[in-house]
Design a protein around this motif. Structure first.
Motif, mmCIF file in Angstrom:
data_model
loop_
_atom_site.group_PDB
_atom_site.id
_atom_site.type_symbol
_atom_site.label_atom_id
_atom_site.label_comp_id
_atom_site.label_asym_id
_atom_site.label_seq_id
_atom_site.Cartn_x
_atom_site.Cartn_y
_atom_site.Cartn_z
ATOM 1 N N GLY A 152 0.812 -1.214 0.000
ATOM 2 C CA GLY A 152 0.000 0.000 0.000
ATOM 3 C C GLY A 152 0.842 1.259 0.000
ATOM 4 O O GLY A 152 0.494 2.250 -0.665
ATOM 5 N N ILE A 153 1.942 1.243 0.742
ATOM 6 C CA ILE A 153 2.850 2.392 0.756
ATOM 7 C C ILE A 153 3.432 2.620 -0.640
ATOM 8 O O ILE A 153 3.500 3.752 -1.126
ATOM 9 C CB ILE A 153 3.960 2.172 1.797
ATOM 10 C CG1 ILE A 153 3.370 2.238 3.211
ATOM 11 C CG2 ILE A 153 5.077 3.205 1.635
ATOM 12 C CD1 ILE A 153 4.333 1.830 4.291
ATOM 13 N N GLU A 154 3.810 1.538 -1.310
ATOM 14 C CA GLU A 154 4.322 1.667 -2.672
ATOM 15 C C GLU A 154 3.240 2.168 -3.622
ATOM 16 O O GLU A 154 3.523 2.940 -4.550
ATOM 17 C CB GLU A 154 4.862 0.318 -3.148
ATOM 18 C CG GLU A 154 5.406 0.324 -4.573
ATOM 19 C CD GLU A 154 6.523 1.326 -4.787
ATOM 20 O OE1 GLU A 154 6.651 1.807 -5.931
ATOM 21 O OE2 GLU A 154 7.246 1.649 -3.830
ATOM 22 N N LEU A 155 1.994 1.765 -3.383
ATOM 23 C CA LEU A 155 0.875 2.254 -4.191
ATOM 24 C C LEU A 155 0.753 3.772 -4.068
ATOM 25 O O LEU A 155 0.600 4.481 -5.075
ATOM 26 C CB LEU A 155 -0.422 1.582 -3.741
ATOM 27 C CG LEU A 155 -1.727 2.188 -4.278
ATOM 28 C CD1 LEU A 155 -1.810 2.025 -5.792
ATOM 29 C CD2 LEU A 155 -2.931 1.541 -3.601
ATOM 30 N N VAL A 156 0.815 4.292 -2.845
ATOM 31 C CA VAL A 156 0.746 5.740 -2.650
ATOM 32 C C VAL A 156 1.880 6.430 -3.394
ATOM 33 O O VAL A 156 1.670 7.446 -4.074
ATOM 34 C CB VAL A 156 0.789 6.087 -1.153
ATOM 35 C CG1 VAL A 156 0.908 7.602 -0.955
ATOM 36 C CG2 VAL A 156 -0.454 5.579 -0.443
#
Length: 222
Positions: free
Chosen positions: A171-175
């Motif tokens: 999710g952090i990489e998605l952001v």
């Protein structure tokens, strides 16, 4: 021929000040954000990061100062058109499904050119959850649905309050990918953090809030 004037910043604030119960929260602050860059707003708990974003979004009224968008005063209609705010609360309706929530919000705020609501769910990792009611989703899934809403917004300026909270490493990489795409398209982002998460790997400046002590601003280019 004379040199052309430099482009105006996407967002500019001058003398921005806010207090609560006669106690200063931040300010006066002077800062700007250009198209294609992110402003990382740092500070500890209670420094005023969330308050600053709410003031910029027009949800709170500043005590003093001005905010401009593309050189124009940031009146309500212009803020609604130019800004997309991602806060601590998901801003979604519990009785609607994931897909219904996105369709409802697109109807209110418009749709980014070339995007489809169904595709946005796949982009944020919620493919297969189209018919799941919001109340059935985990905190991380609700955050991903809020990110899908953000992705669909045509707003040029993103105001992101702790966008990495409740997200795993994917999710952090998605952001990070979303912020990179927003900047490549000529948009900008303000991202708050208390330092627990890495900043998005983009052209970034910093605004450090120390909290109501007259030493609120430190800006650096990374």
């Amino acid at each position: 021929m004379p040199d052309s004037a430099p482009p105006l910043p996407l967002l500019a604030a001058q003398g921005l000040t806010f207090s609560r119960n006669d106690r200063p929260v931040f300010g006066p602050l002077d800062f700007s954000v250009d198209a294609g860059e992110a402003l990382l707003v740092r500070g500890g708990n209670g420094a005023g990061k969330t308050t600053l974003l709410r003031v910029l979004a027009g949800l709170l009224r500043a005590d003093a100062g001005s905010v401009e968008i593309d050189g124009r005063p940031a009146r309500t209609a212009l803020r609604a058109q130019a800004m997309a705010y991602l806060g601590h609360l998901p801003g979604l309706k519990a009785d609607l499904t994931a897909l219904e929530n996105l369709r409802f919000l697109v109807g209110l705020h418009g749709l980014r050119r070339g995007q489809l609501v169904e595709q946005a769910l796949g982009i944020v990792g919620l493919a297969g959850y189209e018919d799941a009611a919001l109340r059935e989703l985990s905190a991380g899934q609700k955050k991903r649905l809020s990110l899908a809403r953000l992705w669909l917004s045509p707003a040029a300026l993103w105001l992101l309050d702790e966008p990495y909270a409740n997200l795993d490493l994917d999710g952090i990489e998605l952001v990070n990918r979303m912020v990179q795409a927003q900047l490549r398209s000529g948009g900008a982002a303000l991202v708050t953090t208390h330092g627990a998460y890495a900043a998005p790997p983009v052209r970034t400046r910093e605004l450090v809030l120390a909290g109501g002590n007259g030493d609120d601003l430190a800006e650096a280019t990374a």
